[in-house]
Design an enzyme around this catalytic site. Structure first.
Site, PDB file in Angstrom:
ATOM      1  CB  SER A  10      -0.895   0.031   1.232  1.00  0.00           C
ATOM      2  OG  SER A  10      -1.492   1.317   1.332  1.00  0.00           O
ATOM      3  CG  HIS A  35      -3.873  -1.790  -1.397  1.00  0.00           C
ATOM      4  ND1 HIS A  35      -4.934  -2.594  -1.727  1.00  0.00           N
ATOM      5  CD2 HIS A  35      -4.283  -1.052  -0.330  1.00  0.00           C
ATOM      6  CE1 HIS A  35      -5.943  -2.371  -0.901  1.00  0.00           C
ATOM      7  NE2 HIS A  35      -5.574  -1.430  -0.030  1.00  0.00           N
ATOM      8  CG  ASP A  37      -5.198   2.005   1.276  1.00  0.00           C
ATOM      9  OD1 ASP A  37      -6.125   1.189   1.119  1.00  0.00           O
ATOM     10  OD2 ASP A  37      -4.071   1.686   1.723  1.00  0.00           O
ATOM     11  CG  MET A  39      -8.649   6.555   3.039  1.00  0.00           C
ATOM     12  SD  MET A  39      -7.832   6.534   4.625  1.00  0.00           S
ATOM     13  CE  MET A  39      -6.804   5.066   4.453  1.00  0.00           C
ATOM     14  CG  HIS A  68      -9.331  -0.374  -0.122  1.00  0.00           C
ATOM     15  ND1 HIS A  68      -8.683  -0.571   1.086  1.00  0.00           N
ATOM     16  CD2 HIS A  68     -10.659  -0.430   0.154  1.00  0.00           C
ATOM     17  CE1 HIS A  68      -9.586  -0.735   2.045  1.00  0.00           C
ATOM     18  NE2 HIS A  68     -10.786  -0.656   1.504  1.00  0.00           N
ATOM     19  CG  MET A  70     -11.399   2.522   2.617  1.00  0.00           C
ATOM     20  SD  MET A  70      -9.788   2.574   3.411  1.00  0.00           S
ATOM     21  CE  MET A  70      -8.754   2.795   1.967  1.00  0.00           C
ATOM     22  CG  MET A 139     -11.182  -3.802   5.584  1.00  0.00           C
ATOM     23  SD  MET A 139      -9.821  -3.295   4.529  1.00  0.00           S
ATOM     24  CE  MET A 139      -8.756  -2.432   5.693  1.00  0.00           C
ATOM     25  CG  ASP A 175      -6.091  -3.469   3.251  1.00  0.00           C
ATOM     26  OD1 ASP A 175      -4.926  -3.259   3.652  1.00  0.00           O
ATOM     27  OD2 ASP A 175      -6.826  -2.575   2.797  1.00  0.00           O
TER      28      ASP A 175
HETATM   29  C1  DX5 Z   1      -6.321   0.887   5.942  1.00  0.00           C
HETATM   30  C2  DX5 Z   1      -5.891   0.619   4.520  1.00  0.00           C
HETATM   31  C3  DX5 Z   1      -4.839  -0.420   4.431  1.00  0.00           C
HETATM   32  C4  DX5 Z   1      -3.640  -0.134   5.279  1.00  0.00           C
HETATM   33  C5  DX5 Z   1      -2.511  -1.078   5.108  1.00  0.00           C
HETATM   34  O1  DX5 Z   1      -7.246   1.895   5.951  1.00  0.00           O
HETATM   35  O2  DX5 Z   1      -6.977   0.216   3.732  1.00  0.00           O
HETATM   36  O3  DX5 Z   1      -4.529  -0.669   3.072  1.00  0.00           O
HETATM   37  O4  DX5 Z   1      -3.182   1.143   5.091  1.00  0.00           O
HETATM   38  O5  DX5 Z   1      -1.444  -0.608   5.868  1.00  0.00           O
HETATM   39  P1  DX5 Z   1      -0.685  -1.498   6.966  1.00  0.00           P
HETATM   40  O6  DX5 Z   1      -0.125  -2.662   6.215  1.00  0.00           O
HETATM   41  O7  DX5 Z   1       0.323  -0.582   7.510  1.00  0.00           O
HETATM   42  O8  DX5 Z   1      -1.735  -1.935   7.952  1.00  0.00           O
HETATM   43 ZN    ZN Z   2      -6.512  -0.732   1.724  1.00  0.00          ZN
END
Ligand code: DX5
Ligand code: ZN
Length: 215
Positions: A10, A35, A37, A39, A68, A70, A139, A175
């Protein structure tokens, strides 16, 4: 199970001022997917980046971009993420009023599609959609931040999802909180793809860490 375990670092844990370098490093370190993320400050209490980042990453790597989402109302944005260069788009079913339609829109735009379940959401929640998923992600942390502690309750959920999969072809992705120490038991429980943010980017030897996670 997939032929080999795929590792999806990620970039949430990479240097945001040097994302081109981060994805080039990931190629050098033989990561499988990147990956991403996304948000929105509404579905989760944090804000990261959107389509322009995916578009910029696309110009800098040929690795699979695993996006991903969110975010609330993912249906409004999925086509634009695919146009920006996403190869895979996943979202949380509770964030959308039209889960079937959003999955279909991702596929119609030309990407693989999937759903993500938070630690407190039962596997049964994805059952009605399993024929429409290329990936189902569980998750092991509450989303919003990297570097959180792995929630072990996800392990039986992985096994349950694997049993539910039957002959279907979707990949099972895990994840959150993945480390060199717990990767083996996560794979043994049923995961095909491991997301790892802090354990890769904060490693002294990221290439070795990726190899260890994959073994
Ligand atoms: C959490 C994310 C993950 C996370 C992974 O909100 O969706 O992808 O950042 O990071 P680590 O491996 O540090 O938990
Ligand atoms: Zn993620």
């Amino acid at each position: 199970m997939a032929d080999k375990i795929l590792i999806a670092p990620s970039i949430l844990s990479a240097d945001f001022a040097a994302m081109g370098d981060a994805v080039r490093d990931l190629e050098k370190w033989r990561a499988d997917w990147v990956h991403c993320d996304v948000m929105d400050g509404r579905f989760v209490p944090n804000i990261t980046f959107g389509m322009p980042m995916v578009e910029a990453l696309r110009r800098n790597t040929s690795l699979t971009l695993d996006v991903h989402l969110m975010i609330v109302e993912p249906e409004k944005y999925v086509e634009r993420f695919v146009k920006a260069g996403a190869d895979i788009v996943t979202f949380h079913p509770e964030a959308s009023e039209d889960v079937h339609g959003t999955l279909a829109a991702i596929a119609a735009a030309g990407a693989k599609r999937g759903l993500v379940l938070n630690p407190d959401v039962a596997v049964g929640k994805v059952e009605p959609y399993l024929d429409e998923c290329d990936v189902v992600m569980l998750m092991a942390v509450f989303p919003g931040f990297g570097g959180q502690k792995f929630i072990r309750d996800v392990l039986p959920k992985l096994t349950e999802l694997k049993a539910l999969r039957g002959d279907r072809k979707f990949l099972i992705e895990l994840d959150g909180g993945v480390t060199e120490d717990n990767a083996k038991e996560i794979v043994a429980a049923g995961a095909d793809v491991l997301v790892a943010g802090s354990s890769v980017f904060k490693s002294q030897d990221p290439q070795r860490t990726i190899e260890v996670l994959r073994s």
